[in-house]
Design an enzyme around this catalytic site. Structure first.
Site, short mmCIF file in Angstrom:
data_model
loop_
_atom_site.label_atom_id
_atom_site.label_comp_id
_atom_site.label_asym_id
_atom_site.label_seq_id
_atom_site.Cartn_x
_atom_site.Cartn_y
_atom_site.Cartn_z
N GLU A 209 53.42 30.18 86.48
CA GLU A 209 53.60 30.75 87.81
C GLU A 209 54.64 29.98 88.63
O GLU A 209 54.69 30.09 89.85
CB GLU A 209 52.26 30.77 88.56
CG GLU A 209 51.26 31.72 87.90
CD GLU A 209 50.02 31.99 88.73
OE1 GLU A 209 49.82 31.31 89.75
OE2 GLU A 209 49.25 32.86 88.35
N LYS A 339 42.72 41.40 92.72
CA LYS A 339 43.75 41.67 91.72
C LYS A 339 43.50 43.08 91.21
O LYS A 339 42.48 43.33 90.56
CB LYS A 339 43.62 40.69 90.56
CG LYS A 339 43.93 39.23 90.88
CD LYS A 339 43.46 38.36 89.73
CE LYS A 339 44.02 36.94 89.78
NZ LYS A 339 43.34 36.06 88.81
P1 PGA Z 1 45.66 34.79 85.61
O1 PGA Z 1 45.26 33.66 86.62
O2 PGA Z 1 46.56 35.77 86.24
O3 PGA Z 1 46.26 34.03 84.47
O4 PGA Z 1 44.35 35.42 85.17
C1 PGA Z 1 45.46 33.67 87.97
C2 PGA Z 1 44.29 33.10 88.69
O5 PGA Z 1 43.35 32.55 88.06
O6 PGA Z 1 44.21 33.21 89.91
ZN ZN Z 2 42.02 32.28 89.91
#
Ligand code: PGA
Ligand code: ZN
Length: 421
Positions: A209, A339
């Site tokens: 990230e 998400k």
């Molecule tokens: P991921 O992690 O997109 O790899 O699942 C992001 C998070 O844990 O916030």
């Molecule tokens: Zn997370």
């Protein structure tokens, strides 16, 4: 009314070079919209199923040709020619076609790509910016930009597991504008680059990230170094720039114990440790401090941190309305990490957001570690008036496409940043 003329999908690659799905929705009106879906690495067990080909000879089984075929054939056949009054009507039709609890028949990646592409096409048909279209879907009338929480240091599954904690993020607490938030972050990030070189002999190489990932000797060093970088940049920790932590602790939890580096802690010990950190460091948000399976202890964690630090559920909640209801009832958290691809349609993500709001929780709208250059997340976070947005670092273009879109929305609207809850 929105009449779908054609759905087409393409297999594209995400920021880790893994396949994902981009879909275009062509409406009869002549308007169209495309959208790409992201993909996680540090995933929760309760997430909707991302359909992968499973052919080990191609992309180690991660190919998305089946998901692409699902859009081009199954969903196109079922939906083209049909008119939908709303996003909800389209999403309900797809949920009905899939008819599984976790979207394992058609794949959450295929379904979400259509859900998002339709929303862009609908916004275009209405001649509206996407963020206003999203605000309309949710009935959100408050106008503000989310406060960014920005990845500084990475560990866990995003950085080869060199440290158990997954993210240490900067919270530009006193910034009044996105521009101020990003310029403060840049200053701290540059000091962290210098610190990583000096302390660890590490060049500015970044994790999934965009965070820096030097070989920290232990978890707490990530916090010490973050505070030092804030100070070296000339800011007062906790006042100008605070910290957020995503422990992602489901990924170092097994058989009732948290393996925090050399140490093995039970749930009570882990809560003590987290509280100690919140007292000692300027941490204002703690995500997945406990594991997704540790439901019994989450309410204790929330109680201990109440009023000092947001208790954020990511793997715990998986943007899943049923899990959010359980967490509201048991007082397990006070912030939803939202998400969209954890649940698979905009409509269900909206329900998740409404449930969180009804419980007076705050909402952090989040990207995934595997992202694309698509920027719909910025519009979503503004439209749904996320309290925070979590995109990753200010490095790497799949992250910057969202920050840059936020800057463009800020220039267009002059809306202020949401105050810290
Ligand atoms: P991921 O992690 O997109 O790899 O699942 C992001 C998070 O844990 O916030
Ligand atoms: Zn997370």
């Amino acid at each position: 009314m929105f009449t779908i003329e054609k759905l087409t999908a393409l297999e594209i690659l995400d920021s880790r070079g893994r396949p994902t799905v981009r879909t275009t929705c062509q409406l009869k009106s002549g308007s169209a919209g495309s959208a790409s879906v992201p993909s996680g690495a540090s995933t929760g067990k309760a997430e909707a199923l991302e359909l992968r080909d499973g052919d080990p000879r191609r992309y180690r089984g991660l190919g998305c040709r089946r998901a692409v075929r699902t859009v081009n054939e199954t969903l196109h056949r079922a939906l083209a020619g049909r008119s939908f009054a709303s996003q909800q009507a389209l999403d309900q039709a797809m949920i009905g076609l899939d008819a599984t609890p976790n979207k394992s028949a058609l794949g959450a990646n295929a379904i979400l790509a259509v859900s998002l592409a339709f929303s862009r096409a609908a916004a275009n048909q209405a001649g509206q910016p996407l963020y206003l279209h999203f605000a309309g879907l949710l009935g959100e009338t408050r106008r503000a930009l989310p406060r960014p929480t920005i990845n500084l240091f990475s560990g866990g599954k995003h950085a080869g597991g060199q440290s158990p904690l997954q993210d240490i993020l900067l919270v530009p607490a006193s910034a009044k504008t996105m521009d101020e938030a990003l310029s403060a972050t840049f200053a701290v990030y540059q000091c962290a680059v210098e610190l990583a070189a000096r302390k660890y002999g590490m060049r500015a190489l970044v994790a999934d990230e965009g965070g820096l990932a030097p070989p920290f000797p232990h978890a707490q060093a990530m916090l010490d170094d973050a505070v030092e970088a804030i100070q070296r940049a000339g800011f007062v920790p906790g006042k100008d720039v605070a910290l957020a932590v995503d422990a992602a602790s489901s990924h170092f939890f097994s058989r009732g114990r948290y393996q925090l580096g050399e140490e093995s802690l039970d749930s009570a010990g882990m809560i003590d440790r987290l509280e100690e950190w919140v007292v000692r460091y300027p941490i204002v948000s703690l995500e997945d401090g406990l594991s997704e399976d540790d439901w019994d202890h989450w309410p204790k964690l929330r109680e201990r941190l109440a009023g000092r630090c947001l208790v954020v559920g990511d793997d715990l909640l998986c943007t899943n309305p049923n899990r959010i209801r359980r967490a509201v009832e048991t007082r397990a958290a006070d912030t939803l990490l939202l998400k969209v691809n954890q649940i698979g349609t905009l409509t269900e993500a909206m329900e998740a957001c409404r449930l969180a709001r009804a419980a007076r929780w705050s909402v952090t709208i989040s990207a995934r570690s595997g992202e694309t250059e698509d920027d719909w997340l910025a519009d979503l976070a503004v439209g749904w008036r996320g309290d925070q947005i979590k995109i990753g670092s200010i490095m790497r273009s799949e992250r910057l496409s969202k920050y840059n879109r936020l800057l463009a929305i800020e220039a267009e609207t002059e809306w202020p940043l949401v105050d810290w809850p």
